[in-house]
Design an enzyme around this catalytic site. Structure first.
Site, PDB file in Angstrom:
ATOM      1  N   SER A 137       4.512   3.139  10.686  1.00 21.38           N
ATOM      2  CA  SER A 137       4.770   3.601   9.331  1.00 21.38           C
ATOM      3  C   SER A 137       3.460   3.835   8.580  1.00 21.38           C
ATOM      4  CB  SER A 137       5.639   2.571   8.604  1.00 21.38           C
ATOM      5  OG  SER A 137       5.554   2.739   7.221  1.00 21.38           O
ATOM      6  N   SER A 138       2.535   2.879   8.694  1.00 25.05           N
ATOM      7  CA  SER A 138       1.253   3.019   7.980  1.00 25.05           C
ATOM      8  C   SER A 138       0.475   4.215   8.477  1.00 25.05           C
ATOM      9  CB  SER A 138       0.378   1.784   8.183  1.00 25.05           C
ATOM     10  OG  SER A 138       0.932   0.686   7.550  1.00 25.05           O
ATOM     11  N   THR A 152     -20.282  -3.045  -2.810  1.00 28.53           N
ATOM     12  CA  THR A 152     -19.150  -3.616  -3.547  1.00 28.53           C
ATOM     13  C   THR A 152     -19.595  -4.066  -4.936  1.00 28.53           C
ATOM     14  OG1 THR A 152     -18.285  -4.393  -1.446  1.00 28.53           O
ATOM     15  CG2 THR A 152     -17.265  -5.284  -3.414  1.00 28.53           C
ATOM     16  N   HIS A 158       4.628 -16.115   5.256  1.00 33.22           N
ATOM     17  CA  HIS A 158       4.111 -15.792   3.921  1.00 33.22           C
ATOM     18  C   HIS A 158       2.971 -14.772   4.033  1.00 33.22           C
ATOM     19  CE1 HIS A 158       2.279 -16.110  -0.026  1.00 33.22           C
ATOM     20  NE2 HIS A 158       1.145 -16.505   0.531  1.00 33.22           N
ATOM     21  N   HIS A 181     -11.021  -7.118   9.396  1.00 33.88           N
ATOM     22  CA  HIS A 181     -11.919  -6.924   8.267  1.00 33.88           C
ATOM     23  C   HIS A 181     -11.739  -5.565   7.603  1.00 33.88           C
ATOM     24  CE1 HIS A 181     -14.852  -7.965   5.379  1.00 33.88           C
ATOM     25  NE2 HIS A 181     -15.258  -6.722   5.498  1.00 33.88           N
ATOM     26  N   TRP A 237      -0.830 -16.007  10.219  1.00 28.81           N
ATOM     27  CA  TRP A 237      -0.691 -14.545  10.119  1.00 28.81           C
ATOM     28  C   TRP A 237      -1.675 -13.856  11.052  1.00 28.81           C
ATOM     29  CZ3 TRP A 237      -3.662 -10.312   8.235  1.00 28.81           C
ATOM     30  CH2 TRP A 237      -4.945 -10.640   7.808  1.00 28.81           C
ATOM     31  N   ARG A 279      -6.730 -26.109   5.922  1.00 25.39           N
ATOM     32  CA  ARG A 279      -5.627 -25.227   5.542  1.00 25.39           C
ATOM     33  C   ARG A 279      -4.528 -25.330   6.599  1.00 25.39           C
ATOM     34  NH1 ARG A 279      -7.843 -19.112   7.182  1.00 25.39           N
ATOM     35  NH2 ARG A 279      -5.764 -18.450   6.527  1.00 25.39           N
ATOM     36  N   ASP A 282       4.289  18.331  -3.647  1.00 22.23           N
ATOM     37  CA  ASP A 282       4.839  17.188  -2.906  1.00 22.23           C
ATOM     38  C   ASP A 282       3.787  16.739  -1.897  1.00 22.23           C
ATOM     39  OD1 ASP A 282       6.541  15.301  -1.492  1.00 22.23           O
ATOM     40  OD2 ASP A 282       8.225  16.385  -2.356  1.00 22.23           O
ATOM     41  N   SER A 306     -10.381   2.105 -11.457  1.00 24.44           N
ATOM     42  CA  SER A 306     -11.289   3.173 -11.887  1.00 24.44           C
ATOM     43  C   SER A 306     -10.565   4.254 -12.681  1.00 24.44           C
ATOM     44  CB  SER A 306     -11.968   3.828 -10.673  1.00 24.44           C
ATOM     45  OG  SER A 306     -12.674   2.870  -9.949  1.00 24.44           O
ATOM     46  N   GLU A 340      -9.084  -4.112   7.431  1.00 25.85           N
ATOM     47  CA  GLU A 340      -7.810  -4.302   6.738  1.00 25.85           C
ATOM     48  C   GLU A 340      -8.011  -4.869   5.329  1.00 25.85           C
ATOM     49  OE1 GLU A 340      -4.708  -3.626   7.148  1.00 25.85           O
ATOM     50  OE2 GLU A 340      -3.664  -5.043   5.825  1.00 25.85           O
ATOM     51  N   HIS A 368     -17.698 -12.390  11.084  1.00 24.33           N
ATOM     52  CA  HIS A 368     -17.915 -13.436  10.080  1.00 24.33           C
ATOM     53  C   HIS A 368     -16.667 -14.299   9.923  1.00 24.33           C
ATOM     54  CE1 HIS A 368     -16.833 -10.245   6.786  1.00 24.33           C
ATOM     55  NE2 HIS A 368     -15.741 -10.855   7.194  1.00 24.33           N
ATOM     56  N   HIS A 369     -15.575 -13.872  10.533  1.00 23.97           N
ATOM     57  CA  HIS A 369     -14.372 -14.726  10.550  1.00 23.97           C
ATOM     58  C   HIS A 369     -14.407 -15.708  11.718  1.00 23.97           C
ATOM     59  CE1 HIS A 369     -12.244 -12.423   7.446  1.00 23.97           C
ATOM     60  NE2 HIS A 369     -12.886 -11.391   7.954  1.00 23.97           N
ATOM     61  N   LYS A 383     -19.954  -1.406  -7.617  1.00 22.06           N
ATOM     62  CA  LYS A 383     -18.738  -0.959  -8.290  1.00 22.06           C
ATOM     63  C   LYS A 383     -18.448  -1.809  -9.506  1.00 22.06           C
ATOM     64  CE  LYS A 383     -16.290   0.153  -4.369  1.00 22.06           C
ATOM     65  NZ  LYS A 383     -17.473  -0.141  -3.718  1.00 22.06           N
ATOM     66  N   TYR A 396     -10.369  -4.262   3.411  1.00 16.09           N
ATOM     67  CA  TYR A 396     -10.778  -3.140   2.559  1.00 16.09           C
ATOM     68  C   TYR A 396      -9.631  -2.181   2.329  1.00 16.09           C
ATOM     69  CZ  TYR A 396     -15.326  -5.013   2.322  1.00 16.09           C
ATOM     70  OH  TYR A 396     -16.347  -5.865   2.047  1.00 16.09           O
TER      71      TYR A 396
HETATM   72  C1  HEM Z   1     -17.966  -9.390  -1.193  1.00 11.21           C
HETATM   73  C2  HEM Z   1     -17.025  -9.143  -0.340  1.00 11.21           C
HETATM   74  C3  HEM Z   1     -16.489 -10.128   0.688  1.00 11.21           C
HETATM   75  C4  HEM Z   1     -17.167 -10.973   1.519  1.00 11.21           C
HETATM   76  C5  HEM Z   1     -18.665 -11.153   1.631  1.00 11.21           C
HETATM   77  C6  HEM Z   1     -16.162 -11.687   2.309  1.00 11.21           C
HETATM   78  C7  HEM Z   1     -16.430 -12.627   3.290  1.00 11.21           C
HETATM   79  C8  HEM Z   1     -15.472 -13.361   3.977  1.00 11.21           C
HETATM   80  C9  HEM Z   1     -15.731 -14.305   5.015  1.00 11.21           C
HETATM   81  C10 HEM Z   1     -17.120 -14.665   5.535  1.00 11.21           C
HETATM   82  C11 HEM Z   1     -14.544 -14.825   5.426  1.00 11.21           C
HETATM   83  C12 HEM Z   1     -14.303 -15.844   6.543  1.00 11.21           C
HETATM   84  C13 HEM Z   1     -14.198 -17.212   5.998  1.00 11.21           C
HETATM   85  C14 HEM Z   1     -13.712 -18.162   7.065  1.00 11.21           C
HETATM   86  O1  HEM Z   1     -12.684 -17.908   7.712  1.00 11.21           O
HETATM   87  O2  HEM Z   1     -14.352 -19.200   7.235  1.00 11.21           O
HETATM   88  C15 HEM Z   1     -13.521 -14.197   4.666  1.00 11.21           C
HETATM   89  C16 HEM Z   1     -12.172 -14.462   4.790  1.00 11.21           C
HETATM   90  C17 HEM Z   1     -11.173 -13.678   4.251  1.00 11.21           C
HETATM   91  N1  HEM Z   1     -11.365 -12.633   3.364  1.00 11.21           N
HETATM   92 FE1  HEM Z   1     -13.137 -12.049   2.571  1.00 11.21          FE
HETATM   93  N2  HEM Z   1     -14.919 -11.278   1.925  1.00 11.21           N
HETATM   94  C18 HEM Z   1     -15.083 -10.322   0.946  1.00 11.21           C
HETATM   95  C19 HEM Z   1     -14.080  -9.623   0.315  1.00 11.21           C
HETATM   96  C20 HEM Z   1     -12.747  -9.692   0.662  1.00 11.21           C
HETATM   97  C21 HEM Z   1     -11.728  -8.809   0.164  1.00 11.21           C
HETATM   98  C22 HEM Z   1     -11.971  -7.659  -0.798  1.00 11.21           C
HETATM   99  C23 HEM Z   1     -10.555  -9.207   0.722  1.00 11.21           C
HETATM  100  C24 HEM Z   1      -9.144  -8.639   0.564  1.00 11.21           C
HETATM  101  C25 HEM Z   1      -8.729  -7.926  -0.427  1.00 11.21           C
HETATM  102  C26 HEM Z   1     -10.828 -10.337   1.570  1.00 11.21           C
HETATM  103  C27 HEM Z   1      -9.868 -11.022   2.301  1.00 11.21           C
HETATM  104  C28 HEM Z   1     -10.127 -12.073   3.125  1.00 11.21           C
HETATM  105  C29 HEM Z   1      -9.108 -12.786   3.863  1.00 11.21           C
HETATM  106  C30 HEM Z   1      -7.605 -12.452   3.875  1.00 11.21           C
HETATM  107  C31 HEM Z   1      -9.755 -13.801   4.555  1.00 11.21           C
HETATM  108  C32 HEM Z   1      -9.139 -14.919   5.397  1.00 11.21           C
HETATM  109  C33 HEM Z   1      -8.543 -14.506   6.663  1.00 11.21           C
HETATM  110  C34 HEM Z   1      -7.880 -15.680   7.354  1.00 11.21           C
HETATM  111  O3  HEM Z   1      -8.594 -16.486   7.927  1.00 11.21           O
HETATM  112  O4  HEM Z   1      -6.668 -15.791   7.290  1.00 11.21           O
HETATM  113  N3  HEM Z   1     -12.170 -10.608   1.494  1.00 11.21           N
HETATM  114  N4  HEM Z   1     -14.094 -13.296   3.769  1.00 11.21           N
HETATM  115 CU   LIG Z   2     -13.946 -10.122   6.701  1.00 12.06          CU
END
Ligand code: HEM
Ligand SMILES: [Cu+2]
Lengths: 70, 525
Positions: B169-170, B328, B77, B253, B142, B450, B106, B268, B255, B302-303, B331, B257
């Site tokens: 591709s990307s 961020t 997924h 990370h 994933w 999870r 083009d 916008s 990614e 931070h992950h 915006k 963005y």
């Molecule tokens: C204010 C902006 C953001 C902050 C401060 C932030 C912070 C964080 C942090 C600290 C985690 C880790 C949490 C953990 O695993 O315990 C996390 C996970 C995640 N964030 Fe964000 N994030 C932000 C914006 C975004 C945006 C814009 C996206 C995507 C469009 C995003 C997608 C994700 C994803 C996919 C995960 C989980 C990854 C995984 O463990 O599978 N985040 N974020």
């Molecule tokens: Cu992150």
């Protein structure tokens, strides 16, 4: 197509470049300042300044962390 | 596709017809259309997996699937949605809209563009086909953390190859976008006059070029660990599994963005059109997006707060993450300021854009909460994180994609999308989205992990509610399918400028956009 505003062709120096990059980290910039930038900044210099300020940013946080932990 | 029929009206001669036309096309509009149909198909596939997950989680205990298959579902997924749905959809928008927005005839590398797209179906076949190989699909999440990913069956190899192909591709797509934006703008279309969508995609493209090779490297190291006797991540051989996490999140990370900056671009474009005011702080936006691109390389760990970092590391990544949230937040402020005292109207695209701001902001805030190291130690790997990233990815990226689709459908098809269906789709999605994902915050705070097929009894009520919401959300997406099909087949004819307040070169060409546009560069004041 002719651009009515005359484009200043002198290149901006180090400080205007750095200032533009520093504002970008806050995310705020006056429109007029932006127009001036767009006319005068050298893209390569901006990229270098961006990476440089990025490094400074990292070093700055490292120092803050050291102070907090001391 | 309307573009096809219109072509005949234009009297253009094409060498190929039928299927061969789509396989050999080098036209940016055809390729954009292909990307979007592909990503919608992947969106539905990933959606079926999600609903199977939610069916299993409707009640405690095991009813629908076995735990091994459950893990394959969560993994696939994520992979399908990230690499198959969201990213290609944005590339589709870029293909269709960037040349129209900057007055180019083009994309810069039209043949490479064809190849970028046609790499994706084989990758999708590898991914989806891996369910049927011995041992089933990849099941390591994933994120494909070692050591699990080093141990799985051949489904993992297929996933690795699929990621390699999608990465190529990307990268090619990104190179194409960079070169197009930098070199193909109509005379007078200076960088500072460029629509915001082009700016956000330009910066996203740089991010892609920078980090897709990192991901490719990470999965290649897994591959060699699995088959060629290396021990990058194998502790028994002197390797380090935590190093995998560092490499993955150095990609991961930026990614996130990559998946949100083009969404910022779409929103916008739409907010000013329906507020009938120019975008507030255009310059700030450009600067903020550029800054985010650089800073996003400094926050990856931070992950990884729960992997046991020294205190200095935890503080560093915590502070850096909170600071990057500033541009961020600016915006969100800019969009609100654009609407302030504008003559607002709420047609379907605007509803989605406003919904985006509202729900994405919640996701931004929960991100900040996750970024606080001591809190994250508690919520890491719980449903709280699942709630966070669905608020930013579904309510962020996906809602922006829908906003953009309704906004530009008149340009693509020549017909206005049905306001009734569009609004129904929006309200159903918004309500069901929140029913699905808001309670996940509570589950996470209460400690529900999870990626598990079964859970303790005290979580039962919220999970039942969530599953009902999820099916509601999934079914609501069929409204979009109906709306798009209806729009392709007929409906109110769209004017060249299909929305009263819409600005930009794309609205100066007829609707639907003829197969070839801007063969003569347009004249800009
Ligand atoms: C204010 C902006 C953001 C902050 C401060 C932030 C912070 C964080 C942090 C600290 C985690 C880790 C949490 C953990 O695993 O315990 C996390 C996970 C995640 N964030 Fe964000 N994030 C932000 C914006 C975004 C945006 C814009 C996206 C995507 C469009 C995003 C997608 C994700 C994803 C996919 C995960 C989980 C990854 C995984 O463990 O599978 N985040 N974020
Ligand atoms: Cu992150």
């Amino acid at each position: 197509m002719s651009t009515p505003t005359p484009r200043p062709h002198q290149r901006a120096g180090v400080w205007p470049t750095l200032r533009a990059v520093l504002w970008s980290f806050v995310g705020v910039r006056r429109r007029q300042a932006y127009h001036d930038d767009a006319g005068s900044l050298n893209p390569l210099a901006v990229v270098l300044a961006g990476v440089f300020v990025g490094v400074v940013f990292v070093v700055f946080i490292v120092i803050v962390v050291q102070v907090v932990l001391a | 596709m309307a573009a096809v029929t219109h072509d005949q009206l234009q009297g253009h001669q094409h060498g190929q017809s039928g299927l061969m036309r789509w396989i050999t096309t080098t036209n940016h509009k055809d390729i954009g259309t292909l990307y979007m149909f592909f990503s919608f198909f992947m969106f539905l596939s990933g959606g079926v997996m999600a609903l199977t997950i939610r069916a299993e989680l409707f009640q405690p205990g095991l009813q629908v699937v076995q735990p091994e298959f459950f893990n394959q579902l969560t993994t696939m997924h994520g992979l399908v949605m990230v690499f198959g749905a969201i990213m290609p959809a944005f590339v589709g928008f870029a293909n269709w809209m960037i040349p129209l927005m900057i007055g180019a005839s083009d994309m810069a590398f039209a043949r490479m563009n064809n190849w970028s797209f046609w790499l994706l179906p084989p990758a999708a076949i590898l991914l989806l086909g891996s369910f049927f190989v011995p041992g089933g699909a990849a099941a390591a999440g994933w994120t494909m953390y070692a050591p699990l990913s080093v141990q799985m069956g051949m489904g993992m190899d297929l996933a690795i190859f699929a990621i390699h192909i999608m990465g190529i591709s990307s990268i090619m797509g990104a190179i194409n976008i960079v070169v197009t934006v930098l070199n193909m703008r109509a005379p007078g279309m200076t960088m500072m006059k460029m629509p915001m969508f082009c700016w956000t995609w330009l910066i996203t493209a740089y991010l892609l070029i920078a980090v897709m090779p990192v991901l490719a490297g990470a999965v290649t190291m897994i591959l060699t660990d699995r088959h060629f006797g290396t021990s990058f991540f194998n502790a028994a051989g002197g390797g380090d599994p935590v190093m995998y996490q560092h490499i993955f999140w150095f990609f991961g990370h930026p990614e996130v963005y990559i998946m949100i900056l083009p969404a910022f671009g779409i929103v916008s474009q739409i907010i000013p059109a329906f507020a009938r005011k120019p975008l507030f702080g255009y310059a700030s936006m450009v600067y903020a997006v550029a800054a985010i691109a650089i800073l996003s390389f400094a926050v990856w760990a931070h992950h990884m707060f729960a992997t046991g970092m020294p205190a200095a590391g935890q503080l560093f990544f915590m502070y850096a993450t909170m600071l990057i949230a500033v541009p961020t937040g600016v915006k969100v402020f800019n969009w609100v300021a654009t609407m302030w005292r504008g003559s607002l109207s709420f047609e379907t695209p605007m509803l989605w854009a406003v919904g985006f701001i509202f729900v994405f902001t919640i996701g931004g805030f929960t991100g900040l909460i996750c970024a606080i190291a001591p809190i994250d130690i508690q919520v890491q790997d719980t449903y709280y994180v699942v709630a966070h990233f669905h608020y930013v990815l579904v309510a962020g990226s996906l809602f922006a994609l829908f906003a953009g689709a309704y906004y530009w459908l008149p340009k693509w098809t020549g017909h206005m999308p049905s306001e009734f269906l569009g609004k129904l789709h929006f309200w159903c999605s918004l309500v069901f989205f929140n029913i699905t994902f808001f309670p996940m915050h509570f589950l996470g705070l209460a400690g529900m992990p999870r990626r598990i097929p079964d859970y303790a009894l005290q979580f039962a009520d919220f999970n039942a509610l969530i599953s009902i919401g999820a099916f509601g959300f999934g079914l609501s997406q069929l409204i979009f399918l109906v709306a798009v099909i209806k729009c392709i087949r007929g409906g109110e004819r769209a004017a060249a400028r299909s929305w009263e307040g819409a600005e930009g070169l794309e609205w100066t060409v007829p609707s639907p956009a003829p197969h070839h546009t801007f063969e003569e560069a347009p004249v800009l004041r």
